[in-house]
Design a protein around this motif. Structure first.
Motif, mmCIF file in Angstrom:
data_model
loop_
_atom_site.group_PDB
_atom_site.id
_atom_site.type_symbol
_atom_site.label_atom_id
_atom_site.label_comp_id
_atom_site.label_asym_id
_atom_site.label_seq_id
_atom_site.Cartn_x
_atom_site.Cartn_y
_atom_site.Cartn_z
ATOM 1 N N ALA A 304 0.821 -1.219 0.000
ATOM 2 C CA ALA A 304 0.000 0.000 0.000
ATOM 3 C C ALA A 304 0.851 1.264 0.000
ATOM 4 O O ALA A 304 0.334 2.358 -0.251
ATOM 5 N N SER A 305 2.140 1.125 0.265
ATOM 6 C CA SER A 305 3.008 2.303 0.317
ATOM 7 C C SER A 305 3.445 2.770 -1.065
ATOM 8 O O SER A 305 4.141 3.789 -1.168
ATOM 9 N N ALA A 306 3.065 2.055 -2.134
ATOM 10 C CA ALA A 306 3.540 2.387 -3.479
ATOM 11 C C ALA A 306 3.323 3.855 -3.856
ATOM 12 O O ALA A 306 4.284 4.556 -4.223
ATOM 13 N N PRO A 307 2.088 4.381 -3.772
ATOM 14 C CA PRO A 307 1.905 5.793 -4.147
ATOM 15 C C PRO A 307 2.722 6.752 -3.273
ATOM 16 O O PRO A 307 3.159 7.800 -3.754
ATOM 17 N N ALA A 308 2.929 6.380 -2.012
ATOM 18 C CA ALA A 308 3.727 7.230 -1.129
ATOM 19 C C ALA A 308 5.182 7.256 -1.582
ATOM 20 O O ALA A 308 5.846 8.296 -1.515
ATOM 21 N N TRP A 309 5.705 6.110 -2.034
ATOM 22 C CA TRP A 309 7.063 6.069 -2.576
ATOM 23 C C TRP A 309 7.167 6.968 -3.804
ATOM 24 O O TRP A 309 8.140 7.707 -3.973
ATOM 25 N N TRP A 310 6.163 6.919 -4.680
ATOM 26 C CA TRP A 310 6.204 7.734 -5.895
ATOM 27 C C TRP A 310 6.161 9.221 -5.553
ATOM 28 O O TRP A 310 6.916 10.015 -6.121
ATOM 29 N N ASP A 311 5.275 9.577 -4.624
ATOM 30 C CA ASP A 311 5.190 10.979 -4.212
ATOM 31 C C ASP A 311 6.500 11.439 -3.566
ATOM 32 O O ASP A 311 6.965 12.568 -3.793
ATOM 33 N N LYS A 312 7.094 10.554 -2.752
ATOM 34 C CA LYS A 312 8.353 10.896 -2.092
ATOM 35 C C LYS A 312 9.472 11.055 -3.111
ATOM 36 O O LYS A 312 10.333 11.934 -2.977
ATOM 37 N N ALA A 313 9.467 10.227 -4.147
ATOM 38 C CA ALA A 313 10.479 10.330 -5.195
ATOM 39 C C ALA A 313 10.404 11.692 -5.872
ATOM 40 O O ALA A 313 11.438 12.335 -6.130
ATOM 41 N N LEU A 314 9.181 12.136 -6.176
ATOM 42 C CA LEU A 314 9.015 13.446 -6.806
ATOM 43 C C LEU A 314 9.409 14.565 -5.843
ATOM 44 O O LEU A 314 10.083 15.533 -6.236
ATOM 45 N N GLU A 315 9.021 14.436 -4.594
ATOM 46 C CA GLU A 315 9.384 15.446 -3.587
ATOM 47 C C GLU A 315 10.897 15.573 -3.469
ATOM 48 O O GLU A 315 11.450 16.679 -3.416
ATOM 49 N N ASN A 316 11.593 14.423 -3.428
ATOM 50 C CA ASN A 316 13.050 14.440 -3.306
ATOM 51 C C ASN A 316 13.707 15.010 -4.558
ATOM 52 O O ASN A 316 14.709 15.732 -4.476
ATOM 53 N N ALA A 317 13.154 14.663 -5.736
ATOM 54 C CA ALA A 317 13.705 15.188 -6.984
ATOM 55 C C ALA A 317 13.558 16.705 -7.033
ATOM 56 O O ALA A 317 14.483 17.423 -7.443
ATOM 57 N N ASN A 318 12.418 17.204 -6.601
ATOM 58 C CA ASN A 318 12.213 18.650 -6.565
ATOM 59 C C ASN A 318 13.184 19.330 -5.608
ATOM 60 O O ASN A 318 13.689 20.425 -5.863
ATOM 61 N N ALA A 319 13.441 18.662 -4.472
ATOM 62 C CA ALA A 319 14.343 19.230 -3.470
ATOM 63 C C ALA A 319 15.777 19.314 -3.986
ATOM 64 O O ALA A 319 16.553 20.174 -3.548
ATOM 65 N N ARG A 320 16.130 18.413 -4.903
ATOM 66 C CA ARG A 320 17.489 18.417 -5.446
ATOM 67 C C ARG A 320 17.679 19.466 -6.546
ATOM 68 O O ARG A 320 18.798 19.674 -7.013
ATOM 69 N N HIS A 321 16.586 20.083 -6.977
ATOM 70 C CA HIS A 321 16.657 21.100 -8.023
ATOM 71 C C HIS A 321 16.349 22.478 -7.442
ATOM 72 O O HIS A 321 15.713 22.597 -6.390
#
Length: 360
Positions: A304-321
């Motif tokens: 059930a954590s799949a969408p949370a992983w995807w959202d976190k991936a985008l959040e982290n990518a944004n933070a790196r830019h």
């Protein structure tokens, strides 16, 4: 709790208001306490919930105290600092109870909650965790703004341990510690530069040199870190058991909402890392975290954590830019062959989910 009535049993206390997710967290935390209570046969406790909503707790054996906006506002004065209310409500409970523990909602038990109260004795403050010393990070906001003032008054020095207040437990005769922490919040809030951790910091100052401090990280999990992933597990449990949260199946499933961050096995992660090398460096971590969400975990609550992983991936990518990824650039990333290969059959699902989020 009727005035003048002194309950003999330990009091487990929750303060819950605001977004629905906090009520979901509280529901599961309460059920996890009840699910583990059997580990201490013959023991019992009372659960007090101070809340702005009664409905989430209608199927649970708790006492709900309706909490209106004006009461909360009064508890947060003089500066509207909402974490101040934690100490106020626990102080109120301890006026009538011999021992009580206030628990943050983003917690769940893996041992009997009775074990908490075995660690609360006269002269002892129970917190969730004992952290680093105050002087270890001189760049932090509270150290820069308050260290000199506190040292001048002999209230704190660099050796003071910082406490996590996800749990605050005291016996009645030590309730005055909360009066001290509230007074410190009121005095130092104007100097704290908006530090949201002022509440637990003031608890640390009040207890320093005055109280023995105990912790309880082995009894319950406080998921303040990686919150989205653990919330997803909790929400999956609620989706399955909301209507019968104390059924045998529901209580058995509590243990399956575990403390482990859902990650694929080591060899699979190494494979993900190798595959990500086909992408430009700025996209590699993004793909790996997306694939963590695509892995078919054997545990349904980890899945059930799949969408949370995807959202976190985008959040982290944004933070790196320097600025959030625009819709066009994100679309370009998903069109790369390495991204399509890595995400496989879930490529479209993941892409559509994050493209939709990037447009919000």
């Amino acid at each position: 709790m009727p005035k003048g009535h002194t309950p003999a049993r330990p009091q487990l206390v929750y303060l819950v208001f605001g977004a629905h997710t906090y009520h979901q967290e509280a529901q599961f935390s309460i059920v996890s306490a009840l699910a583990n209570l059997h580990k201490t046969p013959g023991e019992a406790l009372d659960i007090q919930v101070y809340s702005d909503s009664l409905e989430p707790y209608q199927h649970l054996p708790v006492t709900v105290h309706p909490l209106d906006a004006s009461t909360r506002e009064a508890w947060n004065q003089p500066y509207g600092y909402h974490f101040r209310s934690k100490h106020v409500v626990l102080r109120q409970v301890l006026a009538n109870a011999p021992v009580a523990a206030l628990i943050d909602t983003d917690t769940f038990f893996h041992q009997s909650p009775i074990e908490l109260f075995r660690r609360i004795k006269p002269g002892t403050l129970l917190c969730n965790a004992i952290g680093a010393n105050f002087g270890d990070n001189k760049q932090c906001r509270l150290h820069q703004s308050l260290a000199t003032m506190l040292a001048a008054r002999g209230l704190a020095d660099h050796s003071m341990s910082l406490l996590n207040s996800g749990v605050i437990g005291l016996v009645q005769e030590d309730a005055s510690l909360l009066d001290q922490s509230i007074a410190l919040m009121d005095e130092y809030y104007p100097h704290a530069q908006g530090a949201y951790t002022l509440e637990e910091f003031c608890l640390s100052v009040a207890a320093y040199r005055q109280m023995h401090v105990n912790q309880c990280t082995d009894l319950l999990h406080h998921y303040w870190s990686r919150k989205q992933l653990f919330r997803a597990k909790v929400q999956a449990w609620l989706a399955k058991h909301q209507q019968a949260p104390l059924s045998r199946e529901a209580l058995e499933d509590v243990a399956r909402v575990n403390t482990q961050l859902p990650k694929p096995p080591t060899l699979r992660r190494l494979g993900y890392k190798a595959l990500s090398l086909t992408l430009p460096s700025e996209q590699r971590q993004f793909l790996r975290e997306l694939m963590y969400g695509c892995y078919e975990y054997p545990n349904e609550f980890d899945r059930a954590s799949a969408p949370a992983w995807w959202d976190k991936a985008l959040e982290n990518a944004n933070a790196r830019h320097s600025q959030p990824l625009c819709h066009k650039k994100l679309h370009q990333w998903f069109d790369r062959p390495g991204m399509r290969l890595g995400l496989g059959s879930k490529h479209g699902t993941v892409r559509d989910s994050l493209l939709k989020r990037s447009q919000r």
